[in-house]
Scaffold this active site. Structure first.
Site, PDB file in Angstrom:
ATOM      1  N   ASP A  60       0.850  -1.197   0.000  1.00 33.08           N
ATOM      2  CA  ASP A  60       0.000   0.000   0.000  1.00 33.08           C
ATOM      3  C   ASP A  60       0.887   1.250   0.000  1.00 33.08           C
ATOM      4  O   ASP A  60       0.404   2.371  -0.105  1.00 33.08           O
ATOM      5  CB  ASP A  60      -1.008  -0.003   1.159  1.00 33.08           C
ATOM      6  CG  ASP A  60      -0.349  -0.001   2.525  1.00 33.08           C
ATOM      7  OD1 ASP A  60       0.893  -0.161   2.606  1.00 33.08           O
ATOM      8  OD2 ASP A  60      -1.073   0.156   3.530  1.00 33.08           O
ATOM      9  N   SER A  61       2.215   1.040   0.042  1.00 33.32           N
ATOM     10  CA  SER A  61       3.165   2.134  -0.193  1.00 33.32           C
ATOM     11  C   SER A  61       2.961   2.716  -1.587  1.00 33.32           C
ATOM     12  O   SER A  61       3.481   3.790  -1.897  1.00 33.32           O
ATOM     13  CB  SER A  61       4.611   1.646  -0.038  1.00 33.32           C
ATOM     14  OG  SER A  61       4.822   0.485  -0.824  1.00 33.32           O
ATOM     15  N   ASP A  99      -0.960  -6.228  -0.358  1.00 34.16           N
ATOM     16  CA  ASP A  99      -1.169  -5.575   0.945  1.00 34.16           C
ATOM     17  C   ASP A  99      -2.643  -5.257   1.135  1.00 34.16           C
ATOM     18  O   ASP A  99      -3.276  -4.685   0.239  1.00 34.16           O
ATOM     19  CB  ASP A  99      -0.409  -4.232   0.921  1.00 34.16           C
ATOM     20  CG  ASP A  99       0.426  -4.016   2.144  1.00 34.16           C
ATOM     21  OD1 ASP A  99       0.307  -4.791   3.105  1.00 34.16           O
ATOM     22  OD2 ASP A  99       1.225  -3.055   2.124  1.00 34.16           O
ATOM     23  N   LYS A 129      -0.865  -9.412   2.917  1.00 33.44           N
ATOM     24  CA  LYS A 129      -0.124  -8.913   4.089  1.00 33.44           C
ATOM     25  C   LYS A 129      -1.047  -8.019   4.903  1.00 33.44           C
ATOM     26  O   LYS A 129      -1.797  -7.223   4.337  1.00 33.44           O
ATOM     27  CB  LYS A 129       1.119  -8.134   3.648  1.00 33.44           C
ATOM     28  CG  LYS A 129       1.900  -7.555   4.843  1.00 33.44           C
ATOM     29  CD  LYS A 129       3.263  -7.042   4.442  1.00 33.44           C
ATOM     30  CE  LYS A 129       3.274  -5.659   3.861  1.00 33.44           C
ATOM     31  NZ  LYS A 129       2.675  -4.608   4.705  1.00 33.44           N
ATOM     32  N   GLU A 131      -1.118  -5.586   8.674  1.00 34.68           N
ATOM     33  CA  GLU A 131      -0.317  -4.953   9.724  1.00 34.68           C
ATOM     34  C   GLU A 131      -0.925  -5.254  11.102  1.00 34.68           C
ATOM     35  O   GLU A 131      -2.144  -5.281  11.246  1.00 34.68           O
ATOM     36  CB  GLU A 131      -0.266  -3.432   9.500  1.00 34.68           C
ATOM     37  CG  GLU A 131       0.417  -3.056   8.200  1.00 34.68           C
ATOM     38  CD  GLU A 131       0.573  -1.550   8.019  1.00 34.68           C
ATOM     39  OE1 GLU A 131       0.216  -0.771   8.938  1.00 34.68           O
ATOM     40  OE2 GLU A 131       1.050  -1.142   6.947  1.00 34.68           O
ATOM     41  N   GLU A 198       9.494  -3.964  10.583  1.00 36.81           N
ATOM     42  CA  GLU A 198       9.841  -2.657  10.008  1.00 36.81           C
ATOM     43  C   GLU A 198      10.350  -1.689  11.083  1.00 36.81           C
ATOM     44  O   GLU A 198       9.694  -1.508  12.120  1.00 36.81           O
ATOM     45  CB  GLU A 198       8.616  -2.037   9.291  1.00 36.81           C
ATOM     46  CG  GLU A 198       8.939  -0.653   8.707  1.00 36.81           C
ATOM     47  CD  GLU A 198       7.975  -0.168   7.645  1.00 36.81           C
ATOM     48  OE1 GLU A 198       7.114  -0.943   7.193  1.00 36.81           O
ATOM     49  OE2 GLU A 198       8.106   1.006   7.258  1.00 36.81           O
TER      50      GLU A 198
HETATM   51  O1  KIV Z   1       3.583  -1.132   1.706  1.00 41.20           O
HETATM   52  C1  KIV Z   1       4.751  -1.550   1.671  1.00 41.20           C
HETATM   53  O2  KIV Z   1       5.480  -1.336   0.707  1.00 41.20           O
HETATM   54  C2  KIV Z   1       5.243  -2.304   2.807  1.00 41.20           C
HETATM   55  C3  KIV Z   1       6.666  -2.741   2.808  1.00 41.20           C
HETATM   56  C4  KIV Z   1       7.594  -1.608   2.866  1.00 41.20           C
HETATM   57  C5  KIV Z   1       6.941  -3.742   3.838  1.00 41.20           C
HETATM   58  O3  KIV Z   1       4.499  -2.572   3.695  1.00 41.20           O
END
Ligand code: KIV
Length: 295
Positions: A60-61, A99, A129, A131, A198
């Site tokens: 989600d980055s 994510d 993924k 969090e 992280e």
């Molecule tokens: O969203 C993302 O890119 C991440 C990674 C940096 C682990 O969560």
């Protein structure tokens, strides 16, 4: 494009990632570290996949690296599905992890399963993924129960930016470190196949890595993790604003793009682009002749 693993086709799977946990591989006492990068589009996914990266994370980055937001919070399920589909089309070998964006799993485990299934069915993700640690235990277990492999993510969880009061290194005190250790144990107990650590002290990451049976993937967590992940735009020198100290640049692609665009503008303005050789030509000279006026 078939991405279903079959014996010997070299496809990275959740099981092959689990086998890369330091010290538990049947073949070697120190298996190769797990390499992970983010990807958000088809050409990047193809290049990273062909370079042999083990795991591609549609993070989600994307909100900060590509969409221009100052946090990951505004990213939606539709944004993530769109980018995951593009990465799917460019990925054959790597494990594709998507994510879960902020708000897509925070209501209850049923919402998490509903949205997790969308990533698998509609976008071809092989894992998702999420969090959070102890408080996500039941939710992770429900996802795993629904045959959705889960990568955990603890320490500096960017979706907690408001609760943390900024993007800060986590787990620096003994008490905070113990809390993160409990989070790691909970993610493993819930059935996750790997966990991102992280922005935590190297010593804490090493302790978690030594204790867990699932692989740890570090970002700003030192070299002792079982694998590493970086945001591709950081690695390529294509990010704006503050750069954390772990974001090593392997290239300055941002400078290359700026230089190429400036040269193109200059050539167009000077009339040297396109050249005659870069132009199509008619078969007959009549095509270029002035059109006769009908009287
Ligand atoms: O969203 C993302 O890119 C991440 C990674 C940096 C682990 O969560």
């Amino acid at each position: 494009m078939s991405v279903v693993p079959s014996a010997g086709n070299g496809k990275i799977t959740v099981l092959s990632i689990l086998e890369r946990k330091s010290g538990i591989s049947s073949n070697t006492s120190s298996p190769a570290k797990i390499t992970c990068l983010t990807a958000y589009d088809y050409p990047t996914a193809r290049l990273l996949d062909e370079a042999g990266v083990d795991v591609l994370l549609v993070g989600d980055s994307v909100g900060m690296a590509v969409l221009g937001f100052d946090s990951t919070l505004p990213v939606t399920m539709e944004d993530m599905l769109h980018h995951t589909r593009a990465v799917r089309r460019g990925t054959r070998h790597a494990l594709l992890v998507a994510d879960m964006p902020y708000g897509s799993y925070h209501e209850d485990p049923a919402q998490a399963v509903r949205n997790g299934l969308r990533f698998v069915k509609e976008a071809g993700a092989e894992a998702i993924k999420v969090e959070g640690g102890e408080r996500r235990l039941e939710m992770i277990a429900r996802l795993v129960d629904a045959e959705i492999p889960v990568m955990g993510h603890i320490g500096l969880t960017p979706q907690s930016v408001n609760a943390f009061g900024g993007f800060r290194v986590q787990g620096k005190t003994a008490e905070a470190g113990e809390k993160i250790l409990r989070d790691a144990r909970a993610v493993e107990a819930a059935g996750a196949f790997s966990i991102v650590l992280e922005s935590i002290p190297r010593e804490l990451a090493a302790r978690i890595t030594a204790e867990l049976r699932i692989p740890t993937i570090g970002i700003g967590a030192g070299p002792d993790c079982d694998g590493q992940i970086l945001v591709i735009h950081d690695l390529l020198g294509m990010s704006f604003g503050h750069q954390p100290k772990f974001a090593r640049h392997y290239a300055e692609v941002g400078e290359i793009i700026s230089r190429a665009a400036a040269e193109y503008c200059r050539d167009v303005q000077q009339g040297s682009f396109p050249s005659d050789a870069e132009s199509y030509h008619a078969r007959t000279e009549k095509v270029g002749a002035p059109v006769e006026q009908h009287k």
